[in-house]
Design a protein around this motif. Sequence first.
Motif, PDB file in Angstrom:
ATOM      1  N   TYR A  23      -4.427  13.701  55.961  1.00  0.00           N
ATOM      2  CA  TYR A  23      -3.600  14.589  55.127  1.00  0.00           C
ATOM      3  C   TYR A  23      -2.723  15.339  56.108  1.00  0.00           C
ATOM      4  O   TYR A  23      -3.212  16.262  56.768  1.00  0.00           O
ATOM      5  CB  TYR A  23      -4.459  15.584  54.353  1.00  0.00           C
ATOM      6  CG  TYR A  23      -5.348  14.966  53.297  1.00  0.00           C
ATOM      7  CD1 TYR A  23      -4.811  14.480  52.106  1.00  0.00           C
ATOM      8  CD2 TYR A  23      -6.722  14.890  53.477  1.00  0.00           C
ATOM      9  CE1 TYR A  23      -5.634  13.931  51.129  1.00  0.00           C
ATOM     10  CE2 TYR A  23      -7.540  14.352  52.501  1.00  0.00           C
ATOM     11  CZ  TYR A  23      -6.992  13.876  51.333  1.00  0.00           C
ATOM     12  OH  TYR A  23      -7.799  13.337  50.356  1.00  0.00           O
ATOM     13  N   THR A  26      -4.226  16.582  59.367  1.00  0.00           N
ATOM     14  CA  THR A  26      -5.697  16.601  59.231  1.00  0.00           C
ATOM     15  C   THR A  26      -6.228  15.183  59.082  1.00  0.00           C
ATOM     16  O   THR A  26      -5.795  14.435  58.203  1.00  0.00           O
ATOM     17  CB  THR A  26      -6.111  17.406  57.975  1.00  0.00           C
ATOM     18  OG1 THR A  26      -5.518  18.687  58.062  1.00  0.00           O
ATOM     19  CG2 THR A  26      -7.616  17.535  57.854  1.00  0.00           C
ATOM     20  N   ALA A  28      -9.009  13.335  57.747  1.00  0.00           N
ATOM     21  CA  ALA A  28     -10.154  13.577  56.855  1.00  0.00           C
ATOM     22  C   ALA A  28     -11.224  12.508  57.057  1.00  0.00           C
ATOM     23  O   ALA A  28     -12.419  12.798  57.024  1.00  0.00           O
ATOM     24  CB  ALA A  28      -9.695  13.609  55.408  1.00  0.00           C
ATOM     25  N   PRO A  47     -21.656  18.108  56.639  1.00  0.00           N
ATOM     26  CA  PRO A  47     -21.416  19.432  56.052  1.00  0.00           C
ATOM     27  C   PRO A  47     -20.109  19.438  55.249  1.00  0.00           C
ATOM     28  O   PRO A  47     -19.394  18.434  55.217  1.00  0.00           O
ATOM     29  CB  PRO A  47     -21.304  20.328  57.284  1.00  0.00           C
ATOM     30  CG  PRO A  47     -20.797  19.423  58.352  1.00  0.00           C
ATOM     31  CD  PRO A  47     -21.348  18.061  58.061  1.00  0.00           C
ATOM     32  N   ASN A  48     -19.796  20.560  54.642  1.00  0.00           N
ATOM     33  CA  ASN A  48     -18.541  20.671  53.894  1.00  0.00           C
ATOM     34  C   ASN A  48     -17.366  20.314  54.800  1.00  0.00           C
ATOM     35  O   ASN A  48     -17.324  20.713  55.951  1.00  0.00           O
ATOM     36  CB  ASN A  48     -18.332  22.101  53.389  1.00  0.00           C
ATOM     37  CG  ASN A  48     -19.354  22.461  52.326  1.00  0.00           C
ATOM     38  OD1 ASN A  48     -19.941  21.585  51.700  1.00  0.00           O
ATOM     39  ND2 ASN A  48     -19.581  23.747  52.137  1.00  0.00           N
ATOM     40  N   GLY A  49     -16.461  19.525  54.246  1.00  0.00           N
ATOM     41  CA  GLY A  49     -15.251  19.195  55.003  1.00  0.00           C
ATOM     42  C   GLY A  49     -15.400  18.014  55.939  1.00  0.00           C
ATOM     43  O   GLY A  49     -14.466  17.660  56.661  1.00  0.00           O
ATOM     44  N   ALA A  50     -16.558  17.360  55.939  1.00  0.00           N
ATOM     45  CA  ALA A  50     -16.771  16.240  56.868  1.00  0.00           C
ATOM     46  C   ALA A  50     -16.005  14.983  56.452  1.00  0.00           C
ATOM     47  O   ALA A  50     -15.782  14.094  57.268  1.00  0.00           O
ATOM     48  CB  ALA A  50     -18.263  15.926  56.966  1.00  0.00           C
ATOM     49  N   GLY A  51     -15.615  14.892  55.187  1.00  0.00           N
ATOM     50  CA  GLY A  51     -14.850  13.732  54.726  1.00  0.00           C
ATOM     51  C   GLY A  51     -15.581  12.878  53.697  1.00  0.00           C
ATOM     52  O   GLY A  51     -15.124  11.785  53.354  1.00  0.00           O
ATOM     53  N   LYS A  52     -16.664  13.373  53.154  1.00  0.00           N
ATOM     54  CA  LYS A  52     -17.462  12.577  52.214  1.00  0.00           C
ATOM     55  C   LYS A  52     -16.690  12.324  50.917  1.00  0.00           C
ATOM     56  O   LYS A  52     -16.598  11.198  50.452  1.00  0.00           O
ATOM     57  CB  LYS A  52     -18.795  13.281  51.893  1.00  0.00           C
ATOM     58  CG  LYS A  52     -19.617  13.625  53.128  1.00  0.00           C
ATOM     59  CD  LYS A  52     -20.908  14.354  52.790  1.00  0.00           C
ATOM     60  CE  LYS A  52     -20.746  15.670  52.067  1.00  0.00           C
ATOM     61  NZ  LYS A  52     -20.216  16.781  52.893  1.00  0.00           N
ATOM     62  N   THR A  53     -16.152  13.413  50.344  1.00  0.00           N
ATOM     63  CA  THR A  53     -15.444  13.249  49.063  1.00  0.00           C
ATOM     64  C   THR A  53     -14.210  12.371  49.246  1.00  0.00           C
ATOM     65  O   THR A  53     -13.909  11.520  48.395  1.00  0.00           O
ATOM     66  CB  THR A  53     -15.067  14.633  48.488  1.00  0.00           C
ATOM     67  OG1 THR A  53     -16.259  15.396  48.369  1.00  0.00           O
ATOM     68  CG2 THR A  53     -14.409  14.509  47.125  1.00  0.00           C
ATOM     69  N   THR A  54     -13.515  12.549  50.348  1.00  0.00           N
ATOM     70  CA  THR A  54     -12.317  11.725  50.605  1.00  0.00           C
ATOM     71  C   THR A  54     -12.714  10.240  50.662  1.00  0.00           C
ATOM     72  O   THR A  54     -12.017   9.377  50.107  1.00  0.00           O
ATOM     73  CB  THR A  54     -11.654  12.155  51.934  1.00  0.00           C
ATOM     74  OG1 THR A  54     -11.348  13.543  51.839  1.00  0.00           O
ATOM     75  CG2 THR A  54     -10.391  11.363  52.196  1.00  0.00           C
ATOM     76  N   GLU A 170     -22.998  14.926  45.995  1.00  0.00           N
ATOM     77  CA  GLU A 170     -23.886  16.104  46.001  1.00  0.00           C
ATOM     78  C   GLU A 170     -24.683  16.208  44.692  1.00  0.00           C
ATOM     79  O   GLU A 170     -24.600  17.218  43.984  1.00  0.00           O
ATOM     80  CB  GLU A 170     -23.063  17.386  46.194  1.00  0.00           C
ATOM     81  CG  GLU A 170     -22.310  17.465  47.512  1.00  0.00           C
ATOM     82  CD  GLU A 170     -23.198  17.837  48.705  1.00  0.00           C
ATOM     83  OE1 GLU A 170     -24.414  17.982  48.514  1.00  0.00           O
ATOM     84  OE2 GLU A 170     -22.661  17.958  49.809  1.00  0.00           O
TER      85      GLU A 170
END
Length: 328
Positions: A23, A26, A28, A47-54, A170
């Motif tokens: 992005y 960034t 991701a 953790p949050n922001g590691a790129g899992k959702t992406t 999650e």
Amino acid sequence: MTVLTSTDDREPAIWTDGLAKNYGNTVAVDDLHLEIAPGEVFGLLGPNGAGKTTTILMLLGLSEPSAGQARVVGLDPTRQALEVKRRVGYVPDNAGFYGGLTGQQNLEYTAQLNGLDPATRRDRIASLLDEVGLAERADEPVRTYSHGMRQRLGIADALLKDPEVLILDEPTLGLDPRGADQVLDLVNDLASQRSVAVLLASHLLGQVQVVCSRVGIFVDGRMVASGTVDELAAQHGGRLVVEVQTAQDDELEDQDLEERLRDLPGIVSVHREGELWLVGAQHDARQDIATRLQEAGLTVVHLRQRSEELGAIYRRYFAEEGSGDTVG
Ligand SMILES: Nc1ncnc2c1ncn2[C@@H]1O[C@H](COP(=O)(O)OP(=O)(O)OP(=O)(O)O)[C@@H](O)[C@H]1O
């Protein structure tokens, strides 16, 4: 094109090769190589922001990769997004339902959208509500459901189309231990009984360890390691812990026993936890331990190898990657 490879002769349910997403500046997700077989539960940890959702969004065809490729049930999610959507169930971390409608009505709505005929709809909804443990509450409005019940309804909703792959983001976030166990048991059953491949993204390590056959550790968009928990422990200089218990009427002094065990090759620690001795070893030392205790005239009543806690492995990766993040 790269040839698809698999640990068994079935096509992988999920496969990626050098998958990446930026992005702006960034990164991701960076150079992701992933292979998940049918019936396998794979935990994507970070953790949050590691790129899992992406990663999940790219697998579902909802976000276009900046580089690399992905196949989900053999399909390219970027070009065949609709077909992927038809064959893959997705449970977001906060599945949205119509609060004024009952659980049953919400599922009926989804089933209609999926084009299921009325007879199939009725049977499948009844059996899914039963499978996720909501049959008794099926006629109550979803607004009266607990968070855990909504999560289970989310899983039922995703299963309506009888998917080959289930992706959960999650799934146990915000659930109490009992609610989390119910969701994880369900995931376990789905994988083993229906041969569904499950990708489960989470930052809750203890829970993931229980249900996942393999895990991948995500740090700042990169999957820095993957394998079974034991493999990861071994790869990273981890140690195995052997639990030992001897018969209570054995007379050897604790101090003596400790020294005899410490003396064995590859033993790095020996300490007591209640009735158990915990022996840390660099390799599988069960046979050596049993022989040594027998030589000392002791009766071994319990001998078991314990997996290292995933949390400890994870923290080591973070220490090595120089990240200060912690996980819950
Ligand atoms: N649409 C977007 N635009 C810009 N940056 C984004 C976008 N989506 C995600 N990012 C960034 O990409 C990185 C990975 O985010 P992602 O949501 O995939 O992580 P995650 O591991 O799923 O964490 P979380 O559990 O918090 O969602 C983060 O730095 C995030 O800020």
